[in-house]
Design an enzyme around this catalytic site. Sequence first.
Site, mmCIF file in Angstrom:
data_model
loop_
_atom_site.group_PDB
_atom_site.id
_atom_site.type_symbol
_atom_site.label_atom_id
_atom_site.label_comp_id
_atom_site.label_asym_id
_atom_site.label_seq_id
_atom_site.Cartn_x
_atom_site.Cartn_y
_atom_site.Cartn_z
ATOM 1 N N ASN A 185 0.865 -1.187 0.000
ATOM 2 C CA ASN A 185 0.000 0.000 0.000
ATOM 3 C C ASN A 185 0.905 1.240 0.000
ATOM 4 O O ASN A 185 1.697 1.439 0.935
ATOM 5 C CB ASN A 185 -0.898 -0.042 1.239
ATOM 6 C CG ASN A 185 -1.815 1.154 1.346
ATOM 7 O OD1 ASN A 185 -1.384 2.282 1.108
ATOM 8 N ND2 ASN A 185 -3.057 0.948 1.710
ATOM 9 N N ASP A 237 -0.018 4.486 -0.070
ATOM 10 C CA ASP A 237 -0.694 5.731 0.336
ATOM 11 C C ASP A 237 0.244 6.733 1.011
ATOM 12 O O ASP A 237 0.143 7.947 0.804
ATOM 13 C CB ASP A 237 -1.805 5.439 1.361
ATOM 14 C CG ASP A 237 -2.971 4.691 0.769
ATOM 15 O OD1 ASP A 237 -3.038 4.543 -0.461
ATOM 16 O OD2 ASP A 237 -3.815 4.222 1.560
ATOM 17 N N HIS A 238 1.136 6.198 1.874
ATOM 18 C CA HIS A 238 1.888 7.143 2.702
ATOM 19 C C HIS A 238 3.062 7.798 1.980
ATOM 20 O O HIS A 238 3.665 8.730 2.510
ATOM 21 C CB HIS A 238 2.267 6.488 4.028
ATOM 22 C CG HIS A 238 1.026 6.172 4.821
ATOM 23 N ND1 HIS A 238 0.110 7.153 5.152
ATOM 24 C CD2 HIS A 238 0.514 5.006 5.270
ATOM 25 C CE1 HIS A 238 -0.903 6.592 5.803
ATOM 26 N NE2 HIS A 238 -0.687 5.296 5.890
ATOM 27 N N ARG A 265 3.664 18.806 2.090
ATOM 28 C CA ARG A 265 4.259 20.057 1.616
ATOM 29 C C ARG A 265 3.581 20.624 0.372
ATOM 30 O O ARG A 265 4.041 21.622 -0.170
ATOM 31 C CB ARG A 265 5.753 19.830 1.311
ATOM 32 C CG ARG A 265 6.627 19.843 2.550
ATOM 33 C CD ARG A 265 6.708 21.256 3.114
ATOM 34 N NE ARG A 265 7.387 21.292 4.390
ATOM 35 C CZ ARG A 265 8.665 21.589 4.547
ATOM 36 N NH1 ARG A 265 9.418 21.848 3.517
ATOM 37 N NH2 ARG A 265 9.183 21.625 5.750
ATOM 38 N N HIS A 278 -5.507 3.722 -1.594
ATOM 39 C CA HIS A 278 -6.833 4.064 -1.063
ATOM 40 C C HIS A 278 -7.173 5.482 -1.486
ATOM 41 O O HIS A 278 -6.534 6.437 -1.045
ATOM 42 C CB HIS A 278 -6.780 3.947 0.476
ATOM 43 C CG HIS A 278 -8.104 4.142 1.150
ATOM 44 N ND1 HIS A 278 -8.276 3.914 2.495
ATOM 45 C CD2 HIS A 278 -9.313 4.539 0.690
ATOM 46 C CE1 HIS A 278 -9.540 4.162 2.821
ATOM 47 N NE2 HIS A 278 -10.188 4.550 1.749
ATOM 48 N N ARG A 309 -9.323 8.153 -0.791
ATOM 49 C CA ARG A 309 -10.276 8.532 0.257
ATOM 50 C C ARG A 309 -11.151 9.674 -0.230
ATOM 51 O O ARG A 309 -10.740 10.481 -1.066
ATOM 52 C CB ARG A 309 -9.530 8.949 1.537
ATOM 53 C CG ARG A 309 -8.784 7.814 2.205
ATOM 54 C CD ARG A 309 -8.256 8.246 3.566
ATOM 55 N NE ARG A 309 -9.299 8.229 4.555
ATOM 56 C CZ ARG A 309 -9.442 7.288 5.484
ATOM 57 N NH1 ARG A 309 -8.586 6.302 5.599
ATOM 58 N NH2 ARG A 309 -10.427 7.345 6.344
ATOM 59 N N GLU A 360 -8.549 0.599 -2.988
ATOM 60 C CA GLU A 360 -9.416 0.615 -1.802
ATOM 61 C C GLU A 360 -10.317 1.835 -1.897
ATOM 62 O O GLU A 360 -9.847 2.945 -2.205
ATOM 63 C CB GLU A 360 -8.585 0.729 -0.528
ATOM 64 C CG GLU A 360 -7.742 -0.477 -0.249
ATOM 65 C CD GLU A 360 -6.880 -0.257 0.986
ATOM 66 O OE1 GLU A 360 -6.959 0.806 1.629
ATOM 67 O OE2 GLU A 360 -6.104 -1.159 1.297
ATOM 68 N N THR A 382 -6.866 6.246 10.405
ATOM 69 C CA THR A 382 -6.749 5.160 9.430
ATOM 70 C C THR A 382 -8.018 4.322 9.514
ATOM 71 O O THR A 382 -8.859 4.576 10.377
ATOM 72 C CB THR A 382 -5.476 4.320 9.692
ATOM 73 O OG1 THR A 382 -5.369 3.285 8.706
ATOM 74 C CG2 THR A 382 -5.487 3.687 11.069
ATOM 75 N N GLU A 399 -10.861 -9.443 2.778
ATOM 76 C CA GLU A 399 -9.603 -9.070 3.425
ATOM 77 C C GLU A 399 -9.906 -8.960 4.911
ATOM 78 O O GLU A 399 -10.745 -8.144 5.330
ATOM 79 C CB GLU A 399 -9.055 -7.747 2.883
ATOM 80 C CG GLU A 399 -7.738 -7.372 3.564
ATOM 81 C CD GLU A 399 -7.006 -6.198 2.931
ATOM 82 O OE1 GLU A 399 -7.142 -5.990 1.705
ATOM 83 O OE2 GLU A 399 -6.292 -5.505 3.677
ATOM 84 N N HIS A 450 -3.626 -4.693 7.696
ATOM 85 C CA HIS A 450 -3.759 -3.543 8.578
ATOM 86 C C HIS A 450 -2.874 -3.694 9.808
ATOM 87 O O HIS A 450 -2.998 -4.654 10.562
ATOM 88 C CB HIS A 450 -5.192 -3.261 9.028
ATOM 89 C CG HIS A 450 -5.412 -1.785 9.228
ATOM 90 N ND1 HIS A 450 -4.976 -1.124 10.339
ATOM 91 C CD2 HIS A 450 -5.936 -0.841 8.419
ATOM 92 C CE1 HIS A 450 -5.248 0.156 10.214
ATOM 93 N NE2 HIS A 450 -5.824 0.364 9.061
ATOM 94 N N GLY A 451 -1.975 -2.735 9.941
ATOM 95 C CA GLY A 451 -1.108 -2.686 11.127
ATOM 96 C C GLY A 451 -0.009 -3.733 11.131
ATOM 97 O O GLY A 451 0.658 -3.918 12.155
ATOM 98 N N HIS A 483 1.889 1.140 5.919
ATOM 99 C CA HIS A 483 2.576 2.071 6.811
ATOM 100 C C HIS A 483 3.952 1.573 7.244
ATOM 101 O O HIS A 483 4.936 2.318 7.213
ATOM 102 C CB HIS A 483 1.681 2.361 8.034
ATOM 103 C CG HIS A 483 2.233 3.395 8.938
ATOM 104 N ND1 HIS A 483 2.965 3.092 10.064
ATOM 105 C CD2 HIS A 483 2.196 4.749 8.870
ATOM 106 C CE1 HIS A 483 3.334 4.205 10.655
ATOM 107 N NE2 HIS A 483 2.878 5.234 9.960
HETATM 108 N N1 PXP Z 1 -5.786 -3.085 4.024
HETATM 109 C C1 PXP Z 1 -6.744 -2.137 4.062
HETATM 110 C C2 PXP Z 1 -8.115 -2.514 3.597
HETATM 111 C C3 PXP Z 1 -6.472 -0.829 4.493
HETATM 112 O O1 PXP Z 1 -7.456 0.090 4.530
HETATM 113 C C4 PXP Z 1 -5.149 -0.503 4.860
HETATM 114 C C5 PXP Z 1 -4.822 0.898 5.267
HETATM 115 O O2 PXP Z 1 -5.088 1.767 4.233
HETATM 116 C C6 PXP Z 1 -4.181 -1.511 4.787
HETATM 117 C C7 PXP Z 1 -4.525 -2.798 4.389
HETATM 118 C C8 PXP Z 1 -2.760 -1.249 5.119
HETATM 119 O O3 PXP Z 1 -2.648 -0.958 6.472
HETATM 120 P P1 PXP Z 1 -1.242 -0.477 7.039
HETATM 121 O O4 PXP Z 1 -0.926 0.816 6.380
HETATM 122 O O5 PXP Z 1 -1.477 -0.378 8.502
HETATM 123 O O6 PXP Z 1 -0.246 -1.547 6.671
#
Ligand code: PXP
Length: 250
Positions: A10, A12-13, A21, A46, A48, A73, A103, A153, A202-203, A225
Amino acid sequence: MKKLPRLGVNIDHIATLRNARGVDYPCPVRGACVCEQAGAQGITLHLREDRRHIKDSDVYAIKDAITVPMNLEMAVTDEMLAIACDVCPEWVCLVPEKRTEVTTEGGLDVVNLVHIDDFVAKLQSKGIKVSLFIDPDFAQIDKAICVGADAIELHTGAYANYDLLGDHDATQHELNRIIEAVGYCQQSAAKHNHTILINAGHGLTRRNVANIAQIDGINELNIGHAIIADSVFMGLTDAVKAMKDAFKIC
Ligand code: PXP
């Protein structure tokens, strides 16, 4: 030898850092390509409602740039449905979304979501496979199978949070819930003659991922993350490789 899950990264970050910035770097498209070259078997992003990290233009650019499957996502809204049907990612993962959350907290309550079957069918009619991000709960799994989802998932956030707190009993309890949910999903899908993949995420971090990666029947782990955080010190290529290596260590 044990078959390990695929890794979906993922990204996203990378966009979170860019948007902090309001500039155009670091580039999530480049990040997605680096992850793919490092061994990611899928790229997750994702979009959002508040566009706090990934922007619409990222979605289109990443779709064009990668060769591994893209997993978009998104929330269950008409706006997102229209975008997904235009982009046509290989996968859409439907997630709950609250504007104020840091999150994604908790899974999608598909049991109480009216018209989720229509929403899934509309995406599938475009050739998009649909995954539902749910808690490891039998009723949610049954509903996912009933609406014809291509994958679930399982939300591993509770497992990861208890592990962070150092609460071993609660961590083990959450791990058992995930293991039981995987077994239940396999049995229930077989009973209904339905093929469904089981993903999780997640996490997850290099420290806690092996227990999940070693569960038989898990197809893919989606991790963001922790990999982007590791990349600060290791570089993105090594962070992706290190995460894949961590799947093996128990
Ligand atoms: N899976 C889903 C459905 C999520 O929404 C996220 C966070 O966007 C993740 C996995 C990844 O989670 P993490 O960034 O904590 O690894």
